[in-house]
Enzyme design. Structure first.
Site, short mmCIF file in Angstrom:
data_model
loop_
_atom_site.label_atom_id
_atom_site.label_comp_id
_atom_site.label_asym_id
_atom_site.label_seq_id
_atom_site.Cartn_x
_atom_site.Cartn_y
_atom_site.Cartn_z
N MET A 131 1.28 6.36 -1.33
CA MET A 131 1.34 6.20 0.12
C MET A 131 2.71 6.55 0.70
SD MET A 131 0.19 2.94 2.45
CE MET A 131 -1.52 3.13 1.96
N LYS A 132 3.78 6.15 0.01
CA LYS A 132 5.13 6.39 0.55
C LYS A 132 5.52 7.86 0.52
CE LYS A 132 7.44 5.44 -3.88
NZ LYS A 132 8.39 4.55 -4.58
#
Length: 251
Positions: A131-132
């Site tokens: 996600m990051k």
């Protein structure tokens, strides 16, 4: 009447533009010593460099020496003749791409990825999938229009394909960090061979990434595309979207 395309001559840039200065680093299998330094100097000269300077000599194990050298090269490149081997398609931002996928495909894109074989390095696949993301660029897990499954490292070929089938994957992201003796190419070929045996090749998009991977190499191995160092998640996301549109348009 025809005109010849203007040449764009490029030379390496060290201290001054077009000075031809190049930095090299290498290891010689001899202990650190004045003779080792002289050997490094002679080696660089034999490569065709002039004004050679051995700027650094350090111990690299008991019987090896690491060197950093500077030398001047008379070689040049005509930049006007260079052709890039990279996927060519428009690049959309996060929100725009999600909207396009929803509009044009009407569903989420399913992606399965992992670092294959005995390779325990997950940093590359994590940068794309998690996600990051990477360098301020969101990973595929962050995209509302993607269903992303990160299998991590040391993923066996059969297991990766099993998971791709289970997730009804549109794309399979194959990562390989270890490259000694071209093991990355061997593993990449073996995974595709298994995909062919299972009747999956051509039904899914196969992408290959790693520190010694480029688009040309990946395509030669049979993949849809290749992504090397510096690749951002949005590069991969945009490619998958456009490749899916292309495949849908095929008869």
């Amino acid at each position: 009447m025809t005109t010849e395309k203007a040449r764009e001559i490029l030379r390496p840039y060290g201290d001054l533009k077009d000075d031809g200065v190049v930095q090299l680093s290498f290891v010689l299998p001899v202990p650190v010593s004045p003779r080792a330094k002289e050997a490094a100097l002679q080696f660089v000269k034999k490569l065709g460099f002039t004004n050679v300077l051995i700027a650094c000599m350090e111990k690299a194990g008991e019987q090896n020496s690491f060197f950093v050298a500077y030398g001047r090269s008379g070689m040049y490149i005509d930049f006007a003749t260079i052709e890039a081997h990279e996927p060519a398609h428009p690049k959309h931002g996060f929100d725009e791409l999600n909207a396009l996928i929803t509009r044009d495909l009407g569903r989420k894109i399913s992606v399965v990825g992992g670092c294959i074989g005995t390779d325990a390095h997950a940093v590359g696949i994590d940068a794309i999938m998690n996600m990051k993301g990477y360098a301020g660029d969101y990973g595929l897990e962050r995209y509302p229009a993607f269903h992303a499954v990160n299998l991590g490292a040391q993923v066996e070929f059969g297991f990766m394909l099993d998971q791709a089938v289970a997730e009804n994957a549109d794309a399979v992201l194959v990562s390989k960090v270890v490259t000694q003796r071209d093991i990355h190419k061997e593993d990449a070929r073996n995974l595709l061979e298994l995909a062919k045996q299972r009747g999956l090749f051509g039904k899914m998009i196969f992408l290959f990434g790693g520190p010694r991977v480029d688009h040309k190499t990946a395509v030669e191995l049979g993949y849809d595309a290749g992504f090397g160092p510096g690749t951002k998640p949005s590069d991969v996301a945009n490619f998958i979207y456009y490749r899916m549109l292309e495949k849908r348009a095929l008869p």
